[in-house]
Design an enzyme around this catalytic site. Structure first.
Site, PDB file in Angstrom:
ATOM      1  N   ASP A 133      -6.176   0.878   5.469  1.00  0.00           N
ATOM      2  CA  ASP A 133      -5.119   0.919   6.485  1.00  0.00           C
ATOM      3  C   ASP A 133      -3.802   1.363   5.867  1.00  0.00           C
ATOM      4  O   ASP A 133      -3.615   1.300   4.645  1.00  0.00           O
ATOM      5  CB  ASP A 133      -4.933  -0.461   7.135  1.00  0.00           C
TER       6      ASP A 133
ATOM      7  N   GLU B 135      -4.958  -4.552   4.821  1.00  0.00           N
ATOM      8  CA  GLU B 135      -4.188  -5.145   3.727  1.00  0.00           C
ATOM      9  C   GLU B 135      -2.727  -5.255   4.106  1.00  0.00           C
ATOM     10  O   GLU B 135      -2.056  -6.230   3.798  1.00  0.00           O
ATOM     11  CB  GLU B 135      -4.340  -4.299   2.452  1.00  0.00           C
TER      12      GLU B 135
HETATM   13 ZN   LIG Z   1      -1.381  -0.958  -0.612  1.00  0.00          ZN
END
Ligand SMILES: [Zn+2]
Length: 436
Positions: free
Chosen positions: A111, A204
């Site tokens: 992401d 994340e």
């Molecule tokens: Zn990162």
């Protein structure tokens, strides 16, 4: 300084070939697919969404994992490739020499951060001349006067944005580097290594991807997240982190007759905040210093809400910060004679050093490999967290390796192809490392 604008994959191939013939680039020879691979990944919008309740938080990450990453994982030689319900794409490169008994994992996140990621049009600047780089037609520039890091990259190949989006080198560079290292190892069986496990995960940037990481399934002795900044970064200290949610209950009466009757919830919030140490704020701290960070404050006379994050490196100091908040709330409630202040504290992640310092092997190896490659290891605490902060506490020590990104999370993000190549070198060095 050459500007190459890539808009389609076929064009990418074309330019790469032309460039190769004209300039006899050593880099393209060693890892010929690295640049094209990276450009392919960054053009896919995989922005995560904090407000989502699904795992992964966005469908685009599911599609990217299944339609782009998994086929390529198989293509570069990974075996037993599968997609887990937690959003991780997993694969294995089996050991090719039984004397390598360690299993090592490499993890990157797919992401991208909270910034426009629609229609990413990367620019490739060959042989950077050290000057100002216009970011497409956006009117924004990458200027060494603003970003001193640019001075390091004179003569290198830089990949930038066109000024309208972020780049997503955080962390598509990590994915491209791991994929390229596996491809190279598959093509070079003379390089001996142990079992390698690869994991590409979601979310994340919104801090939840690693919560559902399956450490038992991943099953390695230790791992590295390849998710860092400049050349040589090697990190095994992160913050310990907690969030604090506060509500303040007021008593609203007409301000004209308020004397000794009104309790202004907003004033309670201000009083609370003012009892926190003034120097312990993000804008006044650095290095190993921790802080309280007021993220949000809203309300009326009747009721107010405040959100804080608490960060520190040392366990005692971290616990003391939480205790300080509790003490202030208790004291105010006592003085008010009723429970008007409600405080909820929630731990978010812990400093991975507590796990890693018990066995420094992953650090020792990464350091030795970098030194053998003439890369100066930069070992500094991360004033933040990584997926490794959580995965380490699940039983797999997981420090963080450089991936190359600069100015991450915005339009000024860029990465050097040469640094990405060095990251591939480092990964290959780590898996083929043997103690003398
Ligand atoms: Zn990162």
């Amino acid at each position: 300084m050459t500007f190459l604008f890539f808009s389609t994959l076929s064009e990418t191939y074309q330019y790469a070939k032309i460039d190769l013939n004209q300039n006899e680039r050593r880099d393209f020879m060693k890892y010929p697919n690295l640049l094209e691979r990276f450009l392919t990944y960054v053009k896919v919008n995989t922005r995560s969404d904090e407000t989502s309740t699904t795992t992964p938080s966005t469908q685009s990450q599911v599609d990217f994992a299944n339609n782009v990453l998994i086929p390529e994982m198989k293509r570069v030689g990974l075996e037993n490739v599968y997609y887990l319900p937690n959003g991780f794409a997993i694969g294995t490169l089996p050991a090719n020499d039984p004397s390598f008994t360690r299993k090592i994992g490499f993890i990157s996140h797919m992401d991208t951060a909270d910034f426009n990621a629609k229609n990413i049009q990367p620019q490739v600047i060959e042989n950077y001349d050290g000057g100002v780089i216009p970011l497409g037609q956006s009117g924004f520039n990458l200027d060494p006067a603003d970003f001193a890091s640019l001075h390091k990259y004179k003569g290198q190949t830089l990949i930038t944005t066109d000024g309208t989006t972020l780049l997503g080198a955080d962390d598509k560079s990590g994915i491209a580097e791991i994929m390229t290292a596996i491809e190279y190892l598959s093509a070079h069986p003379e390089i001996k290594h142990g079992e390698i496990r690869v994991g590409f995960g979601p979310d994340e940037e919104i801090g939840v991807g690693a919560d559902k990481f399956d450490a038992e399934d991943f099953n390695v002795d230790f791992a590295y997240t390849v998710d860092g900044g400049p050349l040589g970064e090697l990190q095994y200290e992160t913050f310990s982190a907690a969030g604090a949610e506060l509500t303040f209950q007021g008593r609203n009466v007409h301000p004209g007759t308020a004397k000794d009757q009104m309790i202004n919830a907003l004033q309670l919030a201000i009083d609370f905040h003012n009892q926190l140490p003034e120097a312990d704020r993000p804008e006044k701290t650095e290095g190993y210093q921790g802080f309280y960070h007021l993220m949000n404050l809203t309300g009326t006379v009747e009721e107010a809400q405040a959100s804080y994050i608490i960060r520190d490196f040392e366990t005692n100091a971290f616990e003391n910060r939480k205790a300080t908040m509790r003490t202030i709330a208790d004291k105010m409630n006592q003085e008010l004679g009723s429970e008007r202040i409600n405080l909820t504290l929630k731990d978010q992640y812990y400093n991975m050093k507590q796990v890693i310092e018990k066995d420094m092997t992953p650090i020792t190896i990464a350091k030795a490999v970098m030194e053998s490659l003439d890369i100066q290891p930069i070992i500094e605490p991360i004033r933040g967290g990584t997926d490794g902060s959580k995965i380490s506490f699940m039983g797999i020590p997981t420090p963080n390796l450089f991936a190359g990104g600069e100015n991450m999370h915005g339009r000024f993000e860029y990465v050097s192809l040469e640094t990405m190549e060095r990251a591939v070198d480092t990964i290959i060095g780590i898996v083929s490392y043997q103690e003398k």
